[in-house]
Design a protein around this motif. Structure first.
Motif, PDB file in Angstrom:
ATOM      1  N   ALA A   1       0.822  -1.216   0.000  1.00 31.59           N
ATOM      2  CA  ALA A   1       0.000   0.000   0.000  1.00 31.59           C
ATOM      3  C   ALA A   1       0.854   1.264   0.000  1.00 31.59           C
ATOM      4  O   ALA A   1       0.390   2.329  -0.429  1.00 31.59           O
ATOM      5  N   GLN A   2       2.096   1.165   0.454  1.00 35.95           N
ATOM      6  CA  GLN A   2       2.968   2.345   0.480  1.00 35.95           C
ATOM      7  C   GLN A   2       3.341   2.816  -0.924  1.00 35.95           C
ATOM      8  O   GLN A   2       3.829   3.935  -1.095  1.00 35.95           O
ATOM      9  N   TYR A   3       3.099   1.959  -1.935  1.00 35.07           N
ATOM     10  CA  TYR A   3       3.417   2.332  -3.314  1.00 35.07           C
ATOM     11  C   TYR A   3       2.217   2.956  -4.044  1.00 35.07           C
ATOM     12  O   TYR A   3       2.299   3.254  -5.235  1.00 35.07           O
ATOM     13  N   ILE A   4       1.108   3.142  -3.335  1.00 33.63           N
ATOM     14  CA  ILE A   4      -0.048   3.820  -3.911  1.00 33.63           C
ATOM     15  C   ILE A   4       0.202   5.330  -3.898  1.00 33.63           C
ATOM     16  O   ILE A   4       0.684   5.864  -2.889  1.00 33.63           O
ATOM     17  N   ILE A   5      -0.108   6.014  -4.990  1.00 33.70           N
ATOM     18  CA  ILE A   5       0.146   7.452  -5.045  1.00 33.70           C
ATOM     19  C   ILE A   5      -0.660   8.168  -3.968  1.00 33.70           C
ATOM     20  O   ILE A   5      -1.718   7.701  -3.536  1.00 33.70           O
ATOM     21  N   GLU A   6      -0.169   9.313  -3.531  1.00 28.58           N
ATOM     22  CA  GLU A   6      -0.763  10.021  -2.408  1.00 28.58           C
ATOM     23  C   GLU A   6      -2.232  10.348  -2.637  1.00 28.58           C
ATOM     24  O   GLU A   6      -3.057  10.224  -1.725  1.00 28.58           O
ATOM     25  N   SER A   7      -2.585  10.741  -3.865  1.00 22.78           N
ATOM     26  CA  SER A   7      -3.966  11.137  -4.159  1.00 22.78           C
ATOM     27  C   SER A   7      -4.955   9.996  -3.968  1.00 22.78           C
ATOM     28  O   SER A   7      -6.133  10.215  -3.683  1.00 22.78           O
ATOM     29  N   ASP A   8      -4.475   8.760  -4.120  1.00 24.65           N
ATOM     30  CA  ASP A   8      -5.353   7.593  -4.025  1.00 24.65           C
ATOM     31  C   ASP A   8      -5.129   6.786  -2.745  1.00 24.65           C
ATOM     32  O   ASP A   8      -5.742   5.730  -2.556  1.00 24.65           O
TER      33      ASP A   8
ATOM     34  N   LYS B   1      -8.137   5.578  -0.670  1.00 21.63           N
ATOM     35  CA  LYS B   1      -9.166   4.757  -1.301  1.00 21.63           C
ATOM     36  C   LYS B   1      -9.087   3.309  -0.818  1.00 21.63           C
ATOM     37  O   LYS B   1      -8.001   2.795  -0.556  1.00 21.63           O
ATOM     38  N   ALA B   2     -10.230   2.682  -0.724  1.00 20.68           N
ATOM     39  CA  ALA B   2     -10.279   1.272  -0.328  1.00 20.68           C
ATOM     40  C   ALA B   2      -9.790   0.398  -1.483  1.00 20.68           C
ATOM     41  O   ALA B   2      -9.973   0.720  -2.658  1.00 20.68           O
ATOM     42  N   ILE B   3      -9.135  -0.707  -1.138  1.00 19.84           N
ATOM     43  CA  ILE B   3      -8.693  -1.682  -2.140  1.00 19.84           C
ATOM     44  C   ILE B   3      -9.178  -3.062  -1.733  1.00 19.84           C
ATOM     45  O   ILE B   3      -9.385  -3.345  -0.552  1.00 19.84           O
ATOM     46  N   TRP B   4      -9.393  -3.913  -2.732  1.00 22.40           N
ATOM     47  CA  TRP B   4      -9.845  -5.275  -2.488  1.00 22.40           C
ATOM     48  C   TRP B   4      -9.457  -6.141  -3.689  1.00 22.40           C
ATOM     49  O   TRP B   4      -9.031  -5.621  -4.736  1.00 22.40           O
ATOM     50  N   VAL B   5      -9.573  -7.435  -3.516  1.00 20.48           N
ATOM     51  CA  VAL B   5      -9.272  -8.357  -4.609  1.00 20.48           C
ATOM     52  C   VAL B   5     -10.200  -8.054  -5.792  1.00 20.48           C
ATOM     53  O   VAL B   5     -11.397  -7.826  -5.615  1.00 20.48           O
ATOM     54  N   ASN B   6      -9.635  -8.015  -6.982  1.00 18.30           N
ATOM     55  CA  ASN B   6     -10.290  -7.699  -8.257  1.00 18.30           C
ATOM     56  C   ASN B   6     -10.432  -6.194  -8.486  1.00 18.30           C
ATOM     57  O   ASN B   6     -10.972  -5.785  -9.529  1.00 18.30           O
ATOM     58  N   LYS B   7      -9.963  -5.367  -7.549  1.00 27.71           N
ATOM     59  CA  LYS B   7      -9.991  -3.933  -7.756  1.00 27.71           C
ATOM     60  C   LYS B   7      -9.036  -3.567  -8.884  1.00 27.71           C
ATOM     61  O   LYS B   7      -7.889  -4.020  -8.937  1.00 27.71           O
ATOM     62  N   LYS B   8      -9.497  -2.726  -9.809  1.00 29.13           N
ATOM     63  CA  LYS B   8      -8.678  -2.346 -10.955  1.00 29.13           C
ATOM     64  C   LYS B   8      -7.714  -1.220 -10.563  1.00 29.13           C
ATOM     65  O   LYS B   8      -8.074  -0.302  -9.827  1.00 29.13           O
ATOM     66  N   VAL B   9      -6.502  -1.324 -11.083  1.00 30.02           N
ATOM     67  CA  VAL B   9      -5.461  -0.351 -10.778  1.00 30.02           C
ATOM     68  C   VAL B   9      -4.646  -0.058 -12.034  1.00 30.02           C
ATOM     69  O   VAL B   9      -4.760  -0.743 -13.053  1.00 30.02           O
ATOM     70  N   ARG B  10      -3.835   0.971 -11.933  1.00 30.17           N
ATOM     71  CA  ARG B  10      -2.867   1.306 -12.982  1.00 30.17           C
ATOM     72  C   ARG B  10      -1.533   1.524 -12.281  1.00 30.17           C
ATOM     73  O   ARG B  10      -1.479   2.180 -11.243  1.00 30.17           O
ATOM     74  N   PHE B  11      -0.457   0.984 -12.850  1.00 27.39           N
ATOM     75  CA  PHE B  11       0.796   1.011 -12.108  1.00 27.39           C
ATOM     76  C   PHE B  11       2.003   0.993 -13.038  1.00 27.39           C
ATOM     77  O   PHE B  11       1.897   0.723 -14.240  1.00 27.39           O
TER      78      PHE B  11
ATOM     79  N   ASP C   1      15.318  -9.860  -9.156  1.00 30.17           N
ATOM     80  CA  ASP C   1      14.551 -10.704 -10.075  1.00 30.17           C
ATOM     81  C   ASP C   1      13.047 -10.622  -9.807  1.00 30.17           C
ATOM     82  O   ASP C   1      12.262 -11.328 -10.458  1.00 30.17           O
ATOM     83  N   SER C   2      12.646  -9.806  -8.854  1.00 28.90           N
ATOM     84  CA  SER C   2      11.237  -9.725  -8.448  1.00 28.90           C
ATOM     85  C   SER C   2      10.511  -8.616  -9.194  1.00 28.90           C
ATOM     86  O   SER C   2      11.028  -7.502  -9.324  1.00 28.90           O
ATOM     87  N   LYS C   3       9.327  -8.941  -9.665  1.00 29.58           N
ATOM     88  CA  LYS C   3       8.474  -7.955 -10.327  1.00 29.58           C
ATOM     89  C   LYS C   3       7.670  -7.227  -9.269  1.00 29.58           C
ATOM     90  O   LYS C   3       7.036  -7.833  -8.415  1.00 29.58           O
ATOM     91  N   MET C   4       7.675  -5.878  -9.365  1.00 34.87           N
ATOM     92  CA  MET C   4       6.963  -5.065  -8.389  1.00 34.87           C
ATOM     93  C   MET C   4       6.111  -4.019  -9.089  1.00 34.87           C
ATOM     94  O   MET C   4       6.425  -3.601 -10.204  1.00 34.87           O
ATOM     95  N   ALA C   5       5.050  -3.604  -8.415  1.00 33.02           N
ATOM     96  CA  ALA C   5       4.179  -2.541  -8.913  1.00 33.02           C
ATOM     97  C   ALA C   5       4.410  -1.291  -8.071  1.00 33.02           C
ATOM     98  O   ALA C   5       4.308  -1.332  -6.834  1.00 33.02           O
ATOM     99  N   THR C   6       4.739  -0.179  -8.719  1.00 36.10           N
ATOM    100  CA  THR C   6       4.926   1.089  -8.031  1.00 36.10           C
ATOM    101  C   THR C   6       4.081   2.168  -8.697  1.00 36.10           C
ATOM    102  O   THR C   6       3.491   1.939  -9.760  1.00 36.10           O
ATOM    103  N   ASP C   7       4.006   3.345  -8.075  1.00 40.34           N
ATOM    104  CA  ASP C   7       3.206   4.455  -8.607  1.00 40.34           C
ATOM    105  C   ASP C   7       1.786   3.964  -8.919  1.00 40.34           C
ATOM    106  O   ASP C   7       1.254   4.195 -10.010  1.00 40.34           O
ATOM    107  N   ILE C   8       1.162   3.308  -7.953  1.00 39.66           N
ATOM    108  CA  ILE C   8      -0.122   2.653  -8.190  1.00 39.66           C
ATOM    109  C   ILE C   8      -1.274   3.656  -8.105  1.00 39.66           C
ATOM    110  O   ILE C   8      -1.390   4.399  -7.135  1.00 39.66           O
ATOM    111  N   GLU C   9      -2.100   3.662  -9.138  1.00 42.07           N
ATOM    112  CA  GLU C   9      -3.330   4.452  -9.149  1.00 42.07           C
ATOM    113  C   GLU C   9      -4.500   3.496  -8.932  1.00 42.07           C
ATOM    114  O   GLU C   9      -4.567   2.435  -9.546  1.00 42.07           O
ATOM    115  N   ILE C  10      -5.442   3.888  -8.088  1.00 43.72           N
ATOM    116  CA  ILE C  10      -6.642   3.084  -7.829  1.00 43.72           C
ATOM    117  C   ILE C  10      -7.738   3.570  -8.768  1.00 43.72           C
ATOM    118  O   ILE C  10      -8.171   4.713  -8.686  1.00 43.72           O
ATOM    119  N   LEU C  11      -8.183   2.723  -9.659  1.00 48.62           N
ATOM    120  CA  LEU C  11      -9.149   3.123 -10.696  1.00 48.62           C
ATOM    121  C   LEU C  11     -10.581   2.899 -10.224  1.00 48.62           C
ATOM    122  O   LEU C  11     -10.842   2.147  -9.299  1.00 48.62           O
TER     123      LEU C  11
END
Length: 245
Positions: free
Chosen positions: A208-215, A218-228, A235-245
């Motif tokens: 959750a610390q990688y979610i942008i400040e503006s979002d 916002k609540a998040i849950w399984v199947n919630k759509k995001v942009r990142f 070797d690990s894939k990570m999602a940063t700068d996450i927007e909650i759609l």
């Protein structure tokens, strides 16, 4: 005499009526332009088709855009990028709506933005891009009926107008300019951490610390759509700068 061709690509009359924005004078201009496009393509022998209506709307919007400076066009496009990434053409621009006035103060047929619903109290005003601007810049305007899939034909026969409204601010606009961001949805979540399945079918770890400040609120849950922003940590894939759609 010209006729209008209703084919599998869509209804040209519906496109032009949508593009008129309820303005009779503008509708007549669009109809006249569509006839000119069909005449040039068929030499006066063929029907007006969907592609003639689309080209008419694109040229009309290009004429509208010529009334603005390069900087004004670029700024409006940055807002459009946010809307496109969030599958809508309607938006609220909280705390900074004055920057939109220049796009709404010309005669009705040349405004690129319109007010859909005036805000009252704490509820912000809802804006929408002009239909011809949506056509020119491939902004979604219709969902396939009873779904959230984009109806590329923009038809009320197969779809319905998008009513979804996205909130915009300067941070979200800046995020839209980050290259290579992709869409996805949360596939696993526990204690503010989990995985996002990207549209590339890869799984990305996120916190959750990688979610942008503006979002961040916002609540998040399984199947919630995001942009990142898909990133690699070793070797690990990570999602940063996450927007909650």
């Amino acid at each position: 005499m010209f006729q209008f061709e209703d084919n599998e690509e869509g209804d040209p009359i519906e496109e032009l009526i949508n593009g008129s924005g309820g303005n009779y004078r503008r509708l007549i201009q669009l109809l006249d332009s569509a006839m000119n496009e069909a005449f040039k393509r068929h030499g006066g022998e063929g029907k007006i088709e969907h592609q003639d209506a689309i080209l008419t709307l694109q040229k009309h919007c290009q004429q509208q855009l010529s009334l603005f400076t390069d900087l004004e066009r670029e700024y409006l496009l940055s807002i459009a990028k946010v809307c496109k990434s969030r599958s809508t053409y309607r938006f609220k621009y909280l705390y900074n709506a004055q920057v939109l006035y220049k796009y709404m103060t010309k005669s009705q047929e040349f405004n690129l933005v319109k007010v859909v619903e005036a805000g009252t109290g704490r509820r912000g005003t809802t804006y929408a891009f002009d239909y011809s601007y949506c056509v020119l810049n491939d902004l979604p305007t219709h969902y396939i009926r009873q779904s959230e899939k984009i109806d590329k034909l923009r038809s009320l026969r197969s779809g319905e107008w998008i009513t979804r409204v996205t909130n915009i601010n300067s941070e979200i606009i800046a995020q839209a300019e980050i290259p290579n961001k992709i869409n996805g949805e949360i596939s696993y979540l526990t204690n503010g951490k989990g995985f996002i399945r990207g549209e590339d079918e890869n799984e990305y770890f996120f916190s959750a610390q990688y979610i942008i400040e503006s979002d961040s609120g916002k609540a998040i849950w399984v199947n919630k759509k995001v942009r990142f922003n898909p990133s690699l940590l070793g070797d690990s894939k990570m999602a940063t700068d996450i927007e909650i759609l």
